[in-house]
Design a protein around this motif. Structure first.
Motif: not given
Length: 484
Positions: A353-357
């Motif tokens: 799971s990716a998250r920029a912030w």
């Protein structure tokens, strides 16, 4: 052409001031402006009129909002600047400029050339330049949150509903995008279900039947009108959510079991699958065919896939403990392998799971990884081609089961940031990624089997968790019952 690019850049600079409580509207507004300006630029020959328009629009925006100096405005610093593109079926209302207010209707699917231009053209400087000044104390954030701690904020203490419509393990559960009422899940019994959880009573809206073997993964389209599912029967299926019917069946190119899937964030006509023969494949939804150059191999069965918010980086996790990064050409679907990192040699990666912030205090792009080594790992994304660096690990029970995790969707107004994970000990774990000691801030008990997946609705008022016995529990957040 250059003048209309300047017009779009000007609109992007002021976009943070539009609809402060509706970030999706701001994103869609900029996307629609890009389309209109691009179309008019092809037919307009008089460059002087466009220059006059640019000058006038700059004056009007400055008069209405003041100078967009992000570094000088404290109120802007504390806001979230998530630039994830989302789709919706709602029409857009343009901002009134000079008394001229027109209604625009958002196009569900932008052309691939427009998508590529949007990210690589004048919008690129917005992605690169908008920053938030990090603070250690986070006093403004805590004040906005009313002084609540992270553990108080994630105090899920009661069950809203329990679903048991599936006869085998539920492999994935997801709420619809920007929708707090609908949740879907897929199961090894070969079916998917779509449920309505609010207003009560919670009900199963429909069952999606057609797969001839267990359904391993699924994903909602950005507009929530289509669900993509993949199965051990070597097919991907596209489902019409409103009708509850199958729109298209797509056979795997080599007849392998399909284990995971993901829509391209900026172009839902493009999706990616991972199969049991180590292949990652980029597919066209309209034609059902693979893009030219849209296939690559990894070292083992592809168990998990995730994109970054821009849709340009794709990560794939395999059964041998490796995470591969790929660059994806949004216009052509071409897949280019860039990095390989070993999480734990010989231990399957089961979730990405990716998250920029991570929080409102600073931009910190991260990748969350489940691997069968009794821990949940958080990696920092360190380069534009998806390189990873281990940031922190959290203890969960996982040695063999396909357990998944996710980031909490809202960036907290308080210090700290939360991730949640299933576990083989039948618990749901909440971890504060900023705490050095005792990061677990909550643990939910209620399942009688391995918790395989977890998901929040858009406002975090409800949490869904599913298990290996086919049960799905909808948890309600303390203090949010009145909003359900």
């Amino acid at each position: 052409m250059a003048v209309w690019q300047q017009v779009l850049a000007l609109d992007a600079k002021f976009n943070a001031y539009r609809s402060p409580n509706n970030p999706q509207f701001r994103t869609l507004y900029i996307r629609r402006r890009s389309q209109l300006l691009r179309e008019h630029a092809k037919v307009e020959k008089d460059g002087n009129s466009r220059k006059e328009y640019l000058h006038t629009r700059a004056q009007l925006l400055n008069s209405r909002y003041g100078s967009p100096a992000f570094s000088d405005q404290g109120s802007i610093k504390s806001r979230s600047y998530s630039l994830r593109s989302r789709n919706t079926e709602q029409s857009l209302e343009s901002m009134a400029v000079g008394g001229d207010s027109r209604k625009y209707h958002h196009r569900r699917h932008m052309s691939t050339s427009s998508l590529k231009y949007l990210y690589e053209g004048p919008m690129k400087h917005v992605y690169d330049s908008i920053t938030v000044v990090p603070t250690v104390a986070a006093e403004a954030s805590r004040a906005m949150a009313g002084g609540k701690t992270l553990s108080e904020n994630y105090a899920f203490t009661g069950m809203h509903h329990i679903f048991d419509q599936h006869s085998a393990a539920v492999t994935s559960v997801k709420f619809a995008n920007d929708d707090k009422s609908r949740v879907a899940c897929c199961s090894l019994d070969g079916t998917l279900s779509i449920c309505q959880v609010i207003p009560p009573p919670a009900t199963v809206i429909c069952m999606l039947k057609g797969h001839k073997a267990g359904v391993t993964d699924f994903v909602w389209s950005l507009s929530n009108d289509v669900i993509l599912s993949v199965s051990e029967d070597s097919t991907a299926r596209l489902w019409d959510v409103a009708a509850g019917s199958c729109l298209r069946v797509i056979e795997d190119s080599v007849g392998a079991e399909l284990l995971c899937c993901a829509f391209q964030p900026l172009n839902n006509n493009m999706f990616v699958t991972g199969n049991s023969r180590s292949q990652v494949q980029v597919m066209n939804m309209s034609t059902g065919k693979m893009y030219k150059g849209g296939s690559s191999k990894v070292t083992g069965r592809v168990n998990a896939l995730t994109f970054d918010a821009s849709g340009r980086i794709l990560w794939a996790g395999d059964e041998r403990g490796s995470v591969f990064s790929f660059m994806v050409d949004v216009a052509t679907g071409k897949l280019t392998k860039t990095r390989r990192m070993t999480v734990s040699d010989g231990h399957p990666v089961t979730s990405l799971s990716a998250r920029a912030w991570i929080s409102r205090e600073a931009r910190d792009p991260c990748l969350l990884v489940n691997c069968c080594i009794n821990c949940l790992s958080l990696y920092r994304i360190t380069s534009d081609d998806g390189a990873l660096q281990l940031k922190k690990t959290f203890p969960v029970k996982q040695r063999s089961a396909f357990v998944k995790s996710t980031f909490c969707p809202l960036m907290s107004f308080r210090q700290g940031a939360c991730v949640i994970s299933g576990s083989e000990d039948m618990c749901v774990y909440f971890f504060d990624v900023t705490k050095e000691a005792k990061p677990c801030v909550n643990k939910l008990l209620g399942h009688s089997a391995v918790v395989t997946d977890v998901a929040f609705n858009c406002d975090e008022s409800l949490l869904a968790s599913c298990d290996a016995n086919g049960m799905v529990i909808i948890w309600k957040r303390e203090g949010k019952q009145g909003n359900l």
